[in-house]
Scaffold this motif. Structure first.
Motif, mmCIF file in Angstrom:
data_model
loop_
_atom_site.group_PDB
_atom_site.id
_atom_site.type_symbol
_atom_site.label_atom_id
_atom_site.label_comp_id
_atom_site.label_asym_id
_atom_site.label_seq_id
_atom_site.Cartn_x
_atom_site.Cartn_y
_atom_site.Cartn_z
ATOM 1 N N MET A 178 18.563 1.247 -16.758
ATOM 2 C CA MET A 178 18.560 2.364 -17.830
ATOM 3 C C MET A 178 17.938 3.705 -16.654
ATOM 4 O O MET A 178 17.512 3.454 -15.537
ATOM 5 N N ASN A 179 18.341 4.926 -17.183
ATOM 6 C CA ASN A 179 17.993 6.099 -16.587
ATOM 7 C C ASN A 179 16.650 6.700 -17.463
ATOM 8 O O ASN A 179 16.997 7.097 -18.587
ATOM 9 N N ILE A 180 15.520 6.624 -16.575
ATOM 10 C CA ILE A 180 14.272 6.797 -17.441
ATOM 11 C C ILE A 180 13.815 8.184 -16.754
ATOM 12 O O ILE A 180 13.645 8.211 -15.610
ATOM 13 N N LEU A 212 17.062 15.509 -19.205
ATOM 14 C CA LEU A 212 16.679 15.169 -20.351
ATOM 15 C C LEU A 212 17.988 14.471 -21.352
ATOM 16 O O LEU A 212 17.652 13.566 -21.855
ATOM 17 N N ALA A 213 19.035 15.439 -20.980
ATOM 18 C CA ALA A 213 20.184 15.177 -21.697
ATOM 19 C C ALA A 213 20.383 13.811 -21.149
ATOM 20 O O ALA A 213 21.469 12.837 -22.176
ATOM 21 N N ASP A 214 20.486 13.461 -20.165
ATOM 22 C CA ASP A 214 21.072 11.929 -19.321
ATOM 23 C C ASP A 214 20.124 10.906 -19.637
ATOM 24 O O ASP A 214 20.537 9.816 -19.231
ATOM 25 N N ALA A 215 18.772 11.180 -19.852
ATOM 26 C CA ALA A 215 17.828 10.049 -19.916
ATOM 27 C C ALA A 215 18.184 9.143 -21.022
ATOM 28 O O ALA A 215 18.598 9.471 -22.214
ATOM 29 N N ASP A 216 18.120 7.794 -20.836
ATOM 30 C CA ASP A 216 18.189 6.673 -21.797
ATOM 31 C C ASP A 216 16.727 6.328 -22.541
ATOM 32 O O ASP A 216 16.618 5.813 -23.569
ATOM 33 N N GLY A 217 15.714 6.661 -21.656
ATOM 34 C CA GLY A 217 14.513 6.666 -22.142
ATOM 35 C C GLY A 217 13.420 7.730 -21.540
ATOM 36 O O GLY A 217 13.960 8.400 -20.429
ATOM 37 N N ILE A 256 12.569 23.208 -22.270
ATOM 38 C CA ILE A 256 13.582 22.024 -21.954
ATOM 39 C C ILE A 256 14.178 21.633 -23.102
ATOM 40 O O ILE A 256 15.425 21.007 -23.213
ATOM 41 N N MET A 257 13.369 21.094 -24.137
ATOM 42 C CA MET A 257 13.822 20.602 -25.457
ATOM 43 C C MET A 257 14.402 21.763 -26.386
ATOM 44 O O MET A 257 14.011 21.778 -27.345
ATOM 45 N N ARG A 258 15.518 22.061 -25.891
ATOM 46 C CA ARG A 258 16.126 23.327 -26.427
ATOM 47 C C ARG A 258 17.083 23.059 -27.335
ATOM 48 O O ARG A 258 17.791 21.799 -27.419
ATOM 49 N N VAL A 259 17.473 24.122 -28.341
ATOM 50 C CA VAL A 259 18.861 23.864 -28.932
ATOM 51 C C VAL A 259 19.880 23.488 -28.274
ATOM 52 O O VAL A 259 20.259 23.889 -27.137
ATOM 53 N N ASP A 260 20.961 22.723 -28.745
ATOM 54 C CA ASP A 260 21.910 22.189 -28.255
ATOM 55 C C ASP A 260 21.666 21.322 -27.023
ATOM 56 O O ASP A 260 22.706 20.627 -26.363
ATOM 57 N N VAL A 261 20.529 21.125 -26.555
ATOM 58 C CA VAL A 261 20.108 20.129 -25.775
ATOM 59 C C VAL A 261 19.391 18.709 -26.500
ATOM 60 O O VAL A 261 19.847 17.678 -26.572
ATOM 61 N N ALA A 262 18.361 19.188 -27.099
ATOM 62 C CA ALA A 262 17.512 18.188 -27.685
ATOM 63 C C ALA A 262 17.806 18.090 -29.239
ATOM 64 O O ALA A 262 17.507 17.033 -29.985
ATOM 65 N N TYR A 263 18.322 19.165 -29.827
ATOM 66 C CA TYR A 263 18.566 19.205 -31.323
ATOM 67 C C TYR A 263 19.592 20.482 -31.688
ATOM 68 O O TYR A 263 19.862 21.222 -30.692
ATOM 69 N N ARG A 264 20.076 20.301 -32.928
ATOM 70 C CA ARG A 264 21.003 21.673 -33.291
ATOM 71 C C ARG A 264 20.959 21.774 -34.772
ATOM 72 O O ARG A 264 20.771 20.613 -35.482
ATOM 73 N N PHE A 265 21.157 22.690 -35.216
ATOM 74 C CA PHE A 265 21.594 22.796 -36.763
ATOM 75 C C PHE A 265 22.782 22.840 -36.835
ATOM 76 O O PHE A 265 23.919 22.918 -36.519
ATOM 77 N N VAL A 266 23.088 22.059 -38.133
ATOM 78 C CA VAL A 266 24.437 21.932 -38.789
ATOM 79 C C VAL A 266 25.064 22.541 -39.799
ATOM 80 O O VAL A 266 24.355 23.321 -40.276
ATOM 81 N N GLY A 267 26.397 22.797 -39.619
ATOM 82 C CA GLY A 267 27.076 23.392 -40.752
ATOM 83 C C GLY A 267 26.698 25.043 -40.908
ATOM 84 O O GLY A 267 26.602 25.673 -39.865
#
Ligand SMILES: Cc1cc2nc3c(=O)[nH]c(=O)nc-3n(C[C@H](O)[C@H](O)[C@H](O)COP(=O)(O)O)c2cc1C
Length: 198
Positions: free
Chosen positions: A1-3, A70-75, A98-109
């Protein structure tokens, strides 16, 4: 895993540094790939500049690199002391930038930001190690254990990380050398249990 392992503590030689070292060593022994950041040592700039707020902001290379990791991490493993019921500012700033929109979360629709976001992180498990000088019962009954809520609900659940583990080591200011060694052994066991060898 990539931690991915993130440490927010300014003092080399602190218990938090020992926890981070034990974590990284154990992950390597288990055969995992580890990306480790000691944010204070690296001089991470925690201030989110206004120009980085927009979704399509052009990010400085080092911030883009953190986002990619962050995006590549498995844990993910986060390590920090309890400071006023919050993470130290440098770590709060890492979350902001770093835990920014389109990396960690996004709004839908049609959601312009008012709804429930969709978590984007690939990591399926997160582990948080904290230290403090408050007894567990007082932390929970008087203060409501804000770090549990912050990391479990406000951050990792929102970003799609379903499995959450956290351990608060206390009371550090009263702890003997023997106690600290037993805590580090617990760190090794916890890391091995949550991130077993592939
Ligand atoms: C700025 C600051 C704020 C702190 N706030 C709290 C707190 O709200 N609750 C608590 O139990 N300990 C608090 N502490 C104590 C730290 O949690 C404690 O010193 C640390 O966990 C010990 O680990 P270390 O040896 O790795 O620094 C605070 C310490 C500092 C420096």
């Amino acid at each position: 895993m990539n931690i991915l392992v993130i440490l927010g503590h300014p003092e080399q030689g602190s218990l938090n540094h020992a926890i981070a070292e034990q974590t990284v060593t154990t992950l390597h022994e288990l055969g995992h790939q580890v990306v480790f950041h000691d944010l204070c040592r690296e001089g991470f700039d925690p201030g989110l500049p206004g120009m980085e707020i927009s979704r399509d902001a052009k990010l400085p290379p080092e911030i883009q690199q953190h986002c990619n990791e962050l995006a590549d991490a498995d844990g993910i493993v986060i390590i920090h002391p309890n400071w006023w019921g919050m993470p130290p500012a440098i770590l709060k700033g890492w979350v902001d930038r770093i835990m920014r929109v389109d990396v960690a979360y996004r709004f839908v629709g049609e959601d312009g930001g008012e709804g429930v976001p969709e978590g984007l992180l690939k990591a399926d498990r997160a582990l948080v190690f904290n230290t403090s000088n408050t007894a567990t019962e007082r932390e929970q009954n008087i203060f409501g254990d804000p770090l549990e809520r912050i990391w479990k609900d406000c951050i990792f659940d929102l970003c799609g990380v379903r499995e959450f583990h956290r351990r608060m080591f206390n009371i550090v200011c009263l702890s003997s050398q023997q106690k600290r060694e037993s805590w580090l052994s617990e760190v090794r066991d916890t890391v091995s249990r949550i991130f077993p060898s592939d």
